[in-house]
Design a protein around this motif. Structure first.
Motif, short mmCIF file in Angstrom:
data_model
loop_
_atom_site.label_atom_id
_atom_site.label_comp_id
_atom_site.label_asym_id
_atom_site.label_seq_id
_atom_site.Cartn_x
_atom_site.Cartn_y
_atom_site.Cartn_z
N ARG A 1 0.93 -1.07 0.00
CA ARG A 1 0.10 -0.07 0.11
C ARG A 1 0.99 1.04 0.07
O ARG A 1 1.70 1.28 0.98
N ALA A 2 0.70 2.10 -0.95
CA ALA A 2 1.68 3.10 -1.32
C ALA A 2 3.17 2.66 -1.18
O ALA A 2 3.37 1.64 -1.91
N LYS A 3 3.92 2.87 -0.20
CA LYS A 3 5.53 2.84 -0.11
C LYS A 3 5.60 1.92 1.08
O LYS A 3 6.81 1.48 1.42
N PRO B 1 -5.06 7.65 -3.35
CA PRO B 1 -5.34 6.56 -4.11
C PRO B 1 -3.94 6.16 -4.64
O PRO B 1 -3.08 6.83 -4.87
N GLU B 2 -4.15 4.82 -5.31
CA GLU B 2 -2.87 3.99 -5.84
C GLU B 2 -3.02 4.60 -7.25
O GLU B 2 -4.04 4.30 -8.13
N PRO B 3 -1.97 5.01 -7.79
CA PRO B 3 -1.86 5.26 -9.31
C PRO B 3 -2.01 4.30 -10.31
O PRO B 3 -2.56 4.31 -11.18
N LEU C 1 2.21 16.06 -6.59
CA LEU C 1 2.23 14.70 -6.76
C LEU C 1 3.07 13.85 -5.61
O LEU C 1 3.30 12.82 -5.52
N LEU C 2 4.06 14.74 -5.04
CA LEU C 2 4.80 13.99 -4.06
C LEU C 2 4.10 13.97 -2.72
O LEU C 2 4.35 13.01 -1.81
N ASN C 3 3.02 14.52 -2.54
CA ASN C 3 2.04 14.42 -1.25
C ASN C 3 1.37 13.09 -1.42
O ASN C 3 0.56 12.84 -2.16
N GLN C 4 1.54 12.20 -0.35
CA GLN C 4 1.21 10.89 -0.24
C GLN C 4 -0.14 10.77 0.03
O GLN C 4 -1.10 9.86 -0.16
N GLU C 5 -0.88 11.96 0.66
CA GLU C 5 -2.36 12.09 0.69
C GLU C 5 -3.12 12.40 -0.42
O GLU C 5 -4.41 12.31 -0.64
#
Length: 274
Positions: free
Chosen positions: A58-60, A136-138, A163-167
């Protein structure tokens, strides 16, 4: 820091190496890596006897789905996993060891000591930190072009920091934001809400294509990244702008420029990304 392609590669490797293994015991020599529970002895006791049922991303973050809990691991700068035999010498900076019932060990090594582990009850992992507020997941099928367009509408933030913002959108770090913006021909300082519909479409396609190609090549080994089998990624050989300051653009031969955007080192082609 490993981004989505690197973490996805590690997850796929770990599935082959340790999925369905049973944890006999756990050793922890750097307690601060364990954030939840706050008692490291409870962390070790809870893990004992559980099987690794599934390994996801999930994400990183790496998600080890167990019988009763989910272990959420973030590699941060230099965290890495490796599978060893119990009698193999333990390398320096190995801070957590999962001892399996079959005599093998999954070892977590972290030179910088920035990695984290959270053990959360199964079924509650998406409601609690660190996963609760992620965007969301790209690469998820629900992340469509209309959704992306709506997400950007009215945003005054420069497109790169957004785009760097994980939220906002997960998984993208410095490398792949620079690469996606180059492919889309978009300057990183352009306000997100000022992008035309055509630019949004190009950026959407570029994000998905860049991440997909990077995963196929095992990620980018810019510094110390390797997968769970010690193998380097190869996508760094395909980078168009990141880390290529003063080198000629692969499209127009204009020298790549390094600048700072939102406090982050940023690489662009000044001709292709006006």
């Amino acid at each position: 820091m490993p981004e989505l392609p690197e973490v996805e590669t590690v997850v796929r490797t770990l599935r082959k190496l340790v999925q369905e293994k049973v944890i006999a015991s756990v050793s922890v020599t750097l307690p601060r890596i364990v954030r939840r529970p706050d008692d490291v002895e409870a962390f070790k006791a809870q893990l004992s006897g559980q099987m690794i049922r599934q390994i996801d991303r999930r994400a990183k973050f790496i998600k080890f789905v167990l019988d009763r809990d989910v272990l959420i691991s973030h590699l941060r700068m230099e965290g890495r996993y490796g599978l060893y035999q119990a009698d193999d010498p333990v390398e320096k900076h190995t801070h957590v060891i999962f001892h399996f019932t079959d005599g093998t060990e999954l070892r977590y090594r972290d030179v910088r000591q920035f990695g984290t582990m959270d053990l959360i009850p199964l079924g509650m992992e998406l409601e609690m930190e660190p996963l609760a507020k992620l965007g969301p997941e790209p690469l998820d099928e629900q992340f469509t072009l209309p959704v992306f367009h709506t997400m950007l509408k009215g945003r005054t933030t420069k497109i790169k920091p957004l785009l760097l913002n994980q939220e906002f959108l997960v998984g993208l770090g410095n490398i792949y934001v620079d690469e996606a913006l180059f492919r889309a021909g978009i300057h990183p300082e352009r306000p997100a809400g000022k992008l035309t519909r055509g630019q949004v479409a190009k950026l959407y396609d570029s994000i998905i294509a860049t991440l997909g190609e990077a995963i196929e090549q095992g990620g980018s080994s810019i510094k110390s990244y390797v997968n769970g089998q010690g193998e380097m990624g190869m996508f760094q050989q395909s980078l168009n702008v990141y880390g290529r300051a003063d080198e000629p653009c692969n499209v127009c031969s204009t020298p790549i420029v390094r600048m700072v955007v939102g406090g982050r080192g940023t690489h662009i082609c000044p001709k292709c990304q006006k």
